[in-house]
Write an enzyme that holds these catalytic residues in place. Structure first.
Site, PDB file in Angstrom:
ATOM      1  CE  LYS A  44     -10.902  33.179  13.950  1.00 43.12           C
ATOM      2  NZ  LYS A  44     -11.642  32.732  12.777  1.00 43.12           N
TER       3      LYS A  44
ATOM      4  CD  GLN B 146     -14.958  33.206  11.541  1.00 42.54           C
ATOM      5  OE1 GLN B 146     -13.834  33.687  11.456  1.00 42.54           O
ATOM      6  NE2 GLN B 146     -15.193  32.098  12.209  1.00 42.54           N
TER       7      GLN B 146
ATOM      8  CG  ASP C 172      -9.217  31.044   7.535  1.00 43.29           C
ATOM      9  OD1 ASP C 172      -8.936  30.745   8.703  1.00 43.29           O
ATOM     10  OD2 ASP C 172     -10.280  31.587   7.190  1.00 43.29           O
TER      11      ASP C 172
HETATM   12  N1  GUN Z   1     -15.417  28.974  10.890  1.00 43.52           N
HETATM   13  C1  GUN Z   1     -15.052  28.084  11.840  1.00 43.52           C
HETATM   14  N2  GUN Z   1     -13.711  28.013  11.920  1.00 43.52           N
HETATM   15  C2  GUN Z   1     -13.213  28.861  11.016  1.00 43.52           C
HETATM   16  C3  GUN Z   1     -11.889  29.241  10.653  1.00 43.52           C
HETATM   17  O1  GUN Z   1     -10.873  28.745  11.170  1.00 43.52           O
HETATM   18  N3  GUN Z   1     -11.810  30.171   9.653  1.00 43.52           N
HETATM   19  C4  GUN Z   1     -12.902  30.697   9.044  1.00 43.52           C
HETATM   20  N4  GUN Z   1     -12.718  31.595   8.063  1.00 43.52           N
HETATM   21  N5  GUN Z   1     -14.139  30.368   9.363  1.00 43.52           N
HETATM   22  C5  GUN Z   1     -14.291  29.462  10.350  1.00 43.52           C
END
Ligand code: GUN
Length: 282
Positions: free
Chosen positions: A48, A92, A117
């Site tokens: 990211k 996350q 998100d």
């Molecule tokens: N864990 C796995 N995929 C995601 C996501 O798209 N966002 C977040 N915050 N955690 C994750």
């Protein structure tokens, strides 16, 4: 027949290149909060941050120790909500065990305007209304939709079968496909004769986190197969789909890695831009 490879790497590169001028103009900032050291999370976050840097978007990784208390995490969420320089932020998942049962409280604490998100009730509720209200949709379902659009794969009137009913992929994806006039079936661990369902799919989406769960006999010849799985098997990233066997009969298929992963990152960045545009409007 050999399936068309649906490359999330090339589709996301195009989407990010298109976003670049807007990013340069709006100067949004993404903050990624990590609690603890889950290896999967560390690797996703690296991707990211790297993609943000490549596209010229400001980003920050706030890495907290695994023993962080709920109140300290909620304090950080409140600070990020209040910071006018932060366009959007994500916490996350998964969180360390002592925080995992509090995920709904943590998501609820995030300002919907900064919930890039798209996990909170406000943004999910808007996804339920119609395609026109998908302003901050959850990143993975939105990435799947963008990949289908990029490869001009029609969705309307197709039978989409989703395997997996998580709040972050299966459930919102079902609604987003319905918004685009697909007929949608959602299967899960309690579904009877899942293979009979999956064999009906024109578009089959696997999002269960069980390596190679979808085998060739579960797929209709000519189907489009989307693999959201990212399990580690002997240190190797492995999808939910038996790619080697299924690419012989599918019309199109996503690889793992290089399929939905980069699309999720691209839609997160797109959400940051959309969040910033709406924050400026107000
Ligand atoms: N864990 C796995 N995929 C995601 C996501 O798209 N966002 C977040 N915050 N955690 C994750």
């Amino acid at each position: 027949m050999s399936a068309l490879l649906l490359s999330g790497r090339s589709a996301s590169a195009k989407i990010l290149a298109d976003l670049k001028p807007k990013i340069a103009k709006l100067n949004p900032k993404l903050v990624v909060v990590q609690v603890g050291d889950d290896p999967g999370s560390s690797s996703y976050i690296k991707q990211k941050i790297k993609s943000c840097t490549e596209v010229g978007m400001r980003s920050q990784h706030r890495h907290l120790q695994a023993a962080t208390s709920l109140s300290d995490l909620l304090k950080l969420v409140a600070d990020l909500n209040a910071d006018p320089d932060v366009t959007g932020f994500i916490v996350q998942l998964p969180l360390p065990e002592h925080l995992q049962s509090h995920v709904p409280d943590i998501i609820r604490a995030i300002d919907p305007k900064k919930d890039v998100d798209g996990f909170g009730a406000y943004n999910l509720g808007k996804v339920f209304l119609s395609k026109d209200f998908e302003h901050l949709p959850p990143a993975t379902p939105a990435g799947i939709i963008m990949l289908l659009e990029h490869y001009k794969i029609p969705v309307a009137s197709k039978h989409a079968v989703i395997v997996g009913r998580s709040n972050i992929v299966g459930k919102p994806l079902a609604i987003m496909l319905l918004n685009r006039d697909a007929t949608v079936t959602v299967c899960h661990s309690k579904t009877k004769d899942l293979a009979a369902m999956s064999r009906h799919a024109d578009i089959l989406i696997a999002a269960i986190g069980k390596p190679k769960f979808i085998t060739k006999d579960m797929v209709k010849p000519g189907a489009v197969v989307i693999d959201v799985g990212t399990s580690r098997v002997d240190g190797k990233l492995t999808g939910d789909v038996d790619f080697v066997a299924i690419q012989e009969i599918a019309s199109a298929i996503t690889p793992v890695p290089g399929g939905i992963g980069p699309m999720t990152v691209a839609s997160l960045i797109k959400n940051c831009v959309q969040a910033k545009e709406r924050q400026i409007e107000k």
